[in-house]
Scaffold this motif. Sequence first.
Motif, PDB file in Angstrom:
ATOM      1  N   LEU A 102       0.833  -1.190   0.000  1.00  0.00           N
ATOM      2  CA  LEU A 102       0.000   0.000   0.000  1.00  0.00           C
ATOM      3  C   LEU A 102       0.867   1.238   0.000  1.00  0.00           C
ATOM      4  N   SER A 103       0.387   2.298  -0.646  1.00  0.00           N
ATOM      5  CA  SER A 103       1.121   3.560  -0.559  1.00  0.00           C
ATOM      6  C   SER A 103       0.738   4.241   0.749  1.00  0.00           C
ATOM      7  N   LEU A 104       1.566   5.175   1.163  1.00  0.00           N
ATOM      8  CA  LEU A 104       1.304   5.873   2.420  1.00  0.00           C
ATOM      9  C   LEU A 104      -0.046   6.569   2.382  1.00  0.00           C
ATOM     10  N   ARG A 105      -0.359   7.063   1.216  1.00  0.00           N
ATOM     11  CA  ARG A 105      -1.629   7.773   1.114  1.00  0.00           C
ATOM     12  C   ARG A 105      -2.790   6.824   1.349  1.00  0.00           C
ATOM     13  N   ARG A 163      -3.074   5.922   4.916  1.00  0.00           N
ATOM     14  CA  ARG A 163      -3.689   6.971   5.718  1.00  0.00           C
ATOM     15  C   ARG A 163      -5.197   6.964   5.568  1.00  0.00           C
ATOM     16  N   ASN A 188       7.086   5.738   9.304  1.00  0.00           N
ATOM     17  CA  ASN A 188       6.145   6.500   8.476  1.00  0.00           C
ATOM     18  C   ASN A 188       4.714   6.032   8.697  1.00  0.00           C
ATOM     19  N   LEU A 222       3.494   7.470  11.843  1.00  0.00           N
ATOM     20  CA  LEU A 222       3.202   8.889  11.681  1.00  0.00           C
ATOM     21  C   LEU A 222       1.865   9.092  10.990  1.00  0.00           C
ATOM     22  N   GLN A 223       1.597   8.256  10.009  1.00  0.00           N
ATOM     23  CA  GLN A 223       0.319   8.390   9.306  1.00  0.00           C
ATOM     24  C   GLN A 223      -0.821   8.127  10.283  1.00  0.00           C
ATOM     25  N   LEU A 249      -0.821   8.530  13.504  1.00  0.00           N
ATOM     26  CA  LEU A 249      -0.914   9.655  14.424  1.00  0.00           C
ATOM     27  C   LEU A 249      -1.616  10.832  13.753  1.00  0.00           C
ATOM     28  N   ARG A 250      -1.261  11.036  12.501  1.00  0.00           N
ATOM     29  CA  ARG A 250      -1.893  12.139  11.778  1.00  0.00           C
ATOM     30  C   ARG A 250      -3.402  11.930  11.684  1.00  0.00           C
ATOM     31  N   TYR A 302      -5.136  12.821  14.879  1.00  0.00           N
ATOM     32  CA  TYR A 302      -5.269  14.261  15.052  1.00  0.00           C
ATOM     33  C   TYR A 302      -6.292  14.850  14.100  1.00  0.00           C
ATOM     34  N   ASP A 303      -6.238  14.401  12.859  1.00  0.00           N
ATOM     35  CA  ASP A 303      -7.162  14.960  11.865  1.00  0.00           C
ATOM     36  C   ASP A 303      -8.604  14.661  12.230  1.00  0.00           C
ATOM     37  N   PRO A 341       0.438  18.524  15.781  1.00  0.00           N
ATOM     38  CA  PRO A 341      -0.434  17.811  14.841  1.00  0.00           C
ATOM     39  C   PRO A 341      -0.406  18.419  13.447  1.00  0.00           C
ATOM     40  N   LEU A 355       2.680  17.523  11.723  1.00  0.00           N
ATOM     41  CA  LEU A 355       2.595  16.122  11.320  1.00  0.00           C
ATOM     42  C   LEU A 355       1.887  15.995   9.980  1.00  0.00           C
ATOM     43  N   ASN A 356       0.884  16.823   9.785  1.00  0.00           N
ATOM     44  CA  ASN A 356       0.206  16.846   8.495  1.00  0.00           C
ATOM     45  C   ASN A 356       1.181  17.145   7.375  1.00  0.00           C
ATOM     46  N   SER A 382       3.596  14.269   6.828  1.00  0.00           N
ATOM     47  CA  SER A 382       2.908  13.146   6.200  1.00  0.00           C
ATOM     48  C   SER A 382       2.653  13.428   4.725  1.00  0.00           C
ATOM     49  N   ASN A 406       5.875  12.951   2.859  1.00  0.00           N
ATOM     50  CA  ASN A 406       6.203  11.528   2.725  1.00  0.00           C
ATOM     51  C   ASN A 406       5.399  10.899   1.611  1.00  0.00           C
ATOM     52  N   GLU A 407       4.103  11.191   1.603  1.00  0.00           N
ATOM     53  CA  GLU A 407       3.240  10.596   0.583  1.00  0.00           C
ATOM     54  C   GLU A 407       3.655  11.073  -0.799  1.00  0.00           C
ATOM     55  N   GLU A 433       6.797   9.372  -1.867  1.00  0.00           N
ATOM     56  CA  GLU A 433       6.632   7.944  -2.118  1.00  0.00           C
ATOM     57  C   GLU A 433       5.994   7.747  -3.482  1.00  0.00           C
ATOM     58  N   GLU A 434       5.059   8.603  -3.774  1.00  0.00           N
ATOM     59  CA  GLU A 434       4.348   8.423  -5.028  1.00  0.00           C
ATOM     60  C   GLU A 434       5.179   8.885  -6.212  1.00  0.00           C
ATOM     61  N   ARG A 445      -5.877  23.979   6.786  1.00  0.00           N
ATOM     62  CA  ARG A 445      -5.717  23.805   8.236  1.00  0.00           C
ATOM     63  C   ARG A 445      -4.668  24.762   8.768  1.00  0.00           C
TER      64      ARG A 445
END
Lengths: 478, 490, 387
Positions: A383-386, A389, A452, A455-456, A458-459, A462-463, B211, B214-215, B218, B221-222, B225-226, B367
């Motif tokens: 899976l990609s990080l996205r 998430r 990573n 972190l995702q 955790l994000r 929070y979101d 937080p 962190l957004n 993240s 990172n995404e 990665e992509e 945000r």
Amino acid sequence: MLELGLKFINFEPDRSFNDGNITRNYFDASSQRICTMRNNGALGLTSKSLENDKITSVRTRDRGEPSTVKFSVDGRLCATQRTATSADVIFLEKTENNLCLEMTVTAKSKEPLLAVEWVANNQLLLVTNHSAELLYINEDKKTSKVLKSTNVNAAWAIFYAPSQLLLIANGASCSNLQPIIVAHSNFTRMKNFEVDFGGSLSRENFLEKDATIATIYGKVYVMVLRYSVRNSSMLDLYEMPFDATNPAIFKYSLILGFNGQCGIHVIDNLIIVHHQPTCKSLIFDIQVSSNSKSHSPLVTTTIEPHIQHQPPPYLYTPFWFTFLPNVVIDSNSGIMYSLDLKNSKCMIEISEKNTMLEYLIRRKNEKKLFITSFLNCLRARALSLRQIRRIFSMISKTKESFAKNEKDSKAPIIVLNCEKYEELQISQQEMQSSILIPLREDTSLNEGYVANIMLQYLRCLYDNNVQPESLKLSTSAM
Amino acid sequence: MESITNPLYFFTGSSSTQNHSSTSSNVIRFIDILDFFFIAHPASGRKEGEEHKRIMYFHPKGESVDRQTEVTGFAEAVVNFTDNFLTSREINSHDSDNFDYRTVSTQKTEHVYIQIEDNNFLMGVALSKQLANVSEYPLFQPAIRSILCDAYKMFRMFFGTYSSFNHQENDSKFKDRLDFFFSRSVPLLKCHKMPLLDHLGGVEFLRMSGPLYLNVVSLINELQEEFQQIDKIMFLYQDKLLYYQLSRRDLPTIFRYLTQNLLPNSIGPELEGANNRAKGRYLRGPIELSTDEPLLGDESLPVVHLFDNQNGEDEYLQRYQMLVYRCLNSTVCMFVKYNTENTNVSRRLLRNIDQFLESELSQVANRIGEEIGSEVSEPTDFHYIYFNPSSLSMTSSLSSRSSSSSKVAIPPVEVNRLVCDTIGKFISDSEEFGECFVKSETDWWIVVKKVNSRLLVLIIPPSSSTSSLADIQSKTSHIVRHHFDAIFFT
Amino acid sequence: MEIEVPGGSLNPGSGESGVGESGSEKSFSVLQVDLADEESERENEKYLDEEKEEETAEHLLERLMQLPYQVFILSESGRPIFVNSGNEEQLCSLFAVIGIFVERIRLWGDNLITISSNNKHIQFLHKSPLIFCIVSKYPEKLDEQLDVLFEQILSILSKSQLENVYKKKGDNYDLRKLLRGTDRLIESSVSSWRGSPISFVDSSISVIPMNPSDREFLANTMAGSLGAAKLEGALFGIMIAHRQIASYVRFKKYIMHPRDMNIVINLVSDKSLQLSDASTWTPICLPKFNDTGFFYAYISYPWQSQNIPACLVLLSVKRDHFDGLNEVKKSIVEKLEGNSKFFQNFSAAVICPNLFNISQIGNFNESLWSFIYLNHSSKQVCISASK
């Protein structure tokens, strides 16, 4: 992925014997009971259900061949239509000379009855072309009394028992639908709406058989089979509002890819359309994200019988009848089957891992399967990080965020009720113990990758305004 | 054929002239106090009678060749003369960006010369003391040196090192480039009236809650990665830095370019905002993304030279294509390695990145905007400079962008000079700790504290409550507790 | 700040320079003295044995770099005059470059002040007809050091002498001829300044700790003897030890500037003067007082044989006051020795000076490490020992 016959019931199939005895079967969708009548009840009336073991076996007088048979919720009363304009209430528990007592009710106007439905244990709904009447049946006195009646204009009518929703079709081509809630001894009209059924010269009216009502993901949908001369048929979904002021909205269009008749089931919030000629079943999930309103099938598969049925029965035969939500009746063999999802096969059937995992999240009682699959996908870096998430986000909402979505400050009064839908939620504790800790302990994984992922997560917390509990994030991984 | 990126977009003439007098702003124009500026290549002018050939660039253009030769000759002689007195260990190693330098102070001017690229090139500048007085600018040599070095680094970022140009035949191409670049950039150079800010050369970071940060992390990172081609990345909100992944040597230069050139020139249309676009867009490069034609000419992406180190070896300069994407006040700057054989950044890649960022970035930017908008910071009754050398984070109430973070007027020029002198003479670069309290003749207090190499300078205007050393010490600890608690600890 | 040991060559020769006659002026103004040159005989005056062979410029430069600072004195035309490592002839080109720098900036209508690099600071001073240049690791107070150096030269030559000699002999004149034998003096003027607390404050003098009563006695004695001698033109009397003032008396209306005082201190501190009980009579120009003429200094170390390093200096504008001042000295010595209590204290104070103690200003603070005290009116500075 679809398994036939985890639960099943045998019944006497329809037959005309040489000796003149006739056996007929009737299925009552509202009570989900199959009723076998031999010689119109004179030789016996048996009702069975997949839900419970209650078998009713009585005898009635033979007063003609019924067109419909409906059972009350508690199973003590049965309404049957032997004539066009009247309905007979059979008291299944009151017998005289081994025959059940009966009484007859009609609509006030004595018009032909379009629908006869039990609304409550002792309340019977009669719908004619021009009226809808709610009758109270007094068991002891064997009398009926009109509780409420209202004028309607009906070409045909169908009743959706889980929401007590009566849907009446009228209008030039019967495509104007008027929903009425029959509850609390009252008729509550909702806003009427038009549907497009693919009218053409050969098909002038919207037919009762092309309409279905179901509850999907906590909302009520009217499903309309829309024909097209050139293209294939579509199953259009109209989403019903909960209040009486807004009309239903056209929401989704399911691409069937074939013409002609099909069977429809709604199992675990999935719409399953069976096409007999090709022996294929299409599974649709309306929550899979799509750019337009059209949805293609998520999975195209074939039903497999449960292994307890040996030899395996014939499938997709012309003798099959499908009823919502998940009933298949083989009228030839005399078996009523349940159709169930085997989600463990979804990993094979759905190729994209994130789609597969999101699919599992939406299913009932598949937490364990989801966690195992998720962990495997994470381990395999599939899976990609996205995508990760997004999955975390789906499973980490709080009750508050659910409630926030539901309550609007100026919500109109709710008239329509249906079963609520809850997505799979995984608590932080569970996430830690089932997913995060195993990942960290897996030394074959790159530390940065695991970090990573955390972190995702955790994000997402929070979101979604979730307070993270003390996550044991090791500093070395950071 | 190598596509020559259109250099026009680097320095379109900024119309941001300052109409108000220099006393009310925090910066002055470098060119207002400049006597001359030159770039010389001593090796080109060794032959007798051909000394003028060492001049690669000279400002002002109108100066006679003789004078130019004299000036550059003098500089070269100073370097050679002083070399006699420097032991080999005092001469810096050449792989860092600490250039060897000389300063010359005369009655009327201050000169700074820096030696570039293994001492093959010499850059120098002379500032007029009188003009500096008129502009109320205290001449602080380390700051002038930093400005000079930064000008060189900016050139190097766009065009590569001086040595990379072919000097075998004539130097005309090199000279042209220098002329093109410096003629435009020198008039645009600004100096802070507090020269320490230019000397420290830090970068302003945006402080935000965990937080939210962190957004950002993240998202990056995404994104990476992509799109694996993205080698380096920077994330800014408004004109402050949030996150970066590139060599620290490049950070101040590219940050300055973005915040002083690229963004101000591109934001104009945004502010006028005819179509209030929440959509993101690329600031340079093609506008039309839906086709698949190659990117050429005006549509091609700018190429910059940045430091890279693979496998932890020494850093070397590498060329990158720069993609700058902006959405809702946030800017994501991405760098992709550039080979001339194939242009790796295609329209398709731009499209895909656009698709990704359009949704993800707008969410995060929203945000951030909410959090920033809800923060109310009261203006302080003192001035401050904070600098962290390991992160390069620098904030100040005296920088060109923070006109409202303090209710005190900018300090008089003597106080600024005193701050620089104090730092220069009493706080050593090599020491991690230090403290100094200075009272000026006009009763301004200057407090310098250095803890764990982090520097905090407080400039406190005269007031009755701060007359003694004890007063100022208690005020200092009060200020540190209230304003700098998270980032500076005693 | 590091205490730097003055380096450079030792000069065993005496500090004599040629003295000539000139017409006398008014009685209390200092004499203009014309110095005649002497043709050079360089045999024993300059170098130690090891330096007799010709040193290469490179070696010399290396050696120069070992010193904590480097001082160059040259003429406006670039002719070398002095470098603190000695052997300035070998560094001709360096001197020439310094001269060119100064000249080039001057042609641009400006004055060269400093050149600096990462760890080296070069300060320039152009006082026609000379150019001074100092190279040092520390940038502080280099301008003052060059001023001190310039005044030292003036104290040897006087300003009018300096300017005239170039006018008469031309720009290429070698001033070293007039400065022969003074290398060490020049050297020590800067080195002592760099190491002394007087450098902390512009123009100050350092005082040796003594009991106030003793100091008063000393001063009165000196003033009395000097006054009784009735020598018109004898203006100042100073008792010096360890480059610090023990006492200083002056004729009314005449004040000695601290810079001049330090020049005198520098002169008497030259080791060559301490060798015997004999007295020295030498001309000296005090630039702050009058830079065109000369004083005459009577210098003696009365108690040298007793290892008491106190020096008595009596200054007069009249050349023929030697005998008179000798008598004054005898009188002072007698009176001082006569007071045995004083003399004991005095000897102790001078032989082994006590440093000021931080407790003398009270026990303020645990953190007090050391102090410096400057008296603005008298320009006297004293520094304490560290804790």
